[in-house]
Design an enzyme around this catalytic site. Structure first.
Site, PDB file in Angstrom:
ATOM      1  CG  HIS A 290      -2.828  -3.220  -2.051  1.00  0.00           C
ATOM      2  ND1 HIS A 290      -1.686  -3.861  -1.596  1.00  0.00           N
ATOM      3  CD2 HIS A 290      -2.420  -2.432  -3.097  1.00  0.00           C
ATOM      4  CE1 HIS A 290      -0.646  -3.489  -2.332  1.00  0.00           C
ATOM      5  NE2 HIS A 290      -1.069  -2.622  -3.236  1.00  0.00           N
TER       6      HIS A 290
ATOM      7  CG  ASP B 237      -2.828  -6.313   0.727  1.00  0.00           C
ATOM      8  OD1 ASP B 237      -3.375  -6.688  -0.325  1.00  0.00           O
ATOM      9  OD2 ASP B 237      -1.847  -5.552   0.755  1.00  0.00           O
TER      10      ASP B 237
ATOM     11  CB  SER C 287       1.998  -1.190  -3.882  1.00  0.00           C
ATOM     12  OG  SER C 287       1.386  -2.118  -4.737  1.00  0.00           O
TER      13      SER C 287
END
Length: 261
Positions: free
Chosen positions: A246, A213, A71
């Site tokens: 995610h 995601d 991320s």
């Protein structure tokens, strides 16, 4: 583990602008004796990486095997690759992108949302007990976008149980995270663009995306890989077959461990 700590030293640092040790909006401004708060300056992803490099150099570290992160950490990895091309052999960008998503209007929306809290006080909420309820609501929405419901679904099949678990997790985060750090890091993220400097990359790239995601979908992975290859970068792509969105890279670590190794 894919990263063998019998062979490699792992250094995991906080980031400039955050609130877990590195200077950020919650840090005391020596000129005023109070937190910087809303007066903390805007920073960039490059600023974050420059600070990390200074940290490493002071430790005596002049070269890395790899810079790896998920991320926001993946964005830092891309920034490292274009800012200090010869400092590392490889980068590992996971559930991430080399360019910011959204524009400054996303930041303005976030600030508007935060300012609805009764304790906001033009951003000077430190002596009013913070804005935990508003941060909790924002974090709950974020965790759901990340795929938290799929992750905890097997342990909490009842919707009310799931909601309670998510709320508890969000509240724990909201009690310790600084709202202005959220704003500062959001600004740095949406304005970030390492993609335009792909030709500077010398390191190998491992790029990992989860098929479920919502933030960084596989379609983005294909575009990024195309641009990396066009720039002559040696890059490997791994797509995780996971329903965990995610959050898949942690929960499904075994899927991409061989490529990382």
């Amino acid at each position: 583990k894919a990263i063998d700590t019998e062979r490699f030293l792992v250094i995991s640092s906080n980031v400039l602008g955050s609130c877990y040790g590195t200077t950020g909006p919650g840090s005391v401004n020596p000129a005023t004796g109070k937190p910087y708060g809303p007066e903390f300056p805007d920073i960039t992803m490059r600023d974050i990486v420059v600070a990390q490099r200074e940290f490493l150099v002071r430790l005596g570290v002049t070269h890395l095997v790899a810079v790896a992160g998920p991320s926001l950490g993946g964005r830092q990895a891309f920034q490292w690759a274009v800012t200090y091309p010869d400092f590392m052999d490889g980068i590992v960008a996971v559930a991430s992108s080399p360019k910011g998503l959204g524009k400054d209007d996303a930041v303005h929306h976030l600030i508007q949302r935060l300012s609805t809290d009764p304790n906001w006080n033009d951003g000077w909420y430190y002596e009013r007990g913070g804005i935990t309820p508003t941060l909790t609501a924002i974090r709950m929405e974020t965790l759901k976008r990340y795929g938290i419901e799929a992750v905890i679904g097997s342990d909490h099949p009842n919707p009310e149980q799931r909601e309670g678990r998510i709320r508890r997790q969000a509240e724990a985060w909201a009690r310790e995270f600084d709202a202005h750090s959220l704003v500062v890091l959001r600004k740095a993220s949406v304005r970030f663009d390492a993609q335009r400097d792909f030709s500077a990359i010398r390191a190998k790239v491992l790029y990992v995306i989860s098929r479920s995601d919502q933030l960084f979908p596989p379609s983005m992975g294909a575009r990024v890989m195309g641009r990396l290859q066009a720039a002559g970068v040696e890059a490997t792509y791994v797509e995780l077959d996971s329903n965990f969105g995610h959050l898949a890279s942690g929960r499904e670590a075994d899927q991409w461990a061989p490529a990382l190794q």
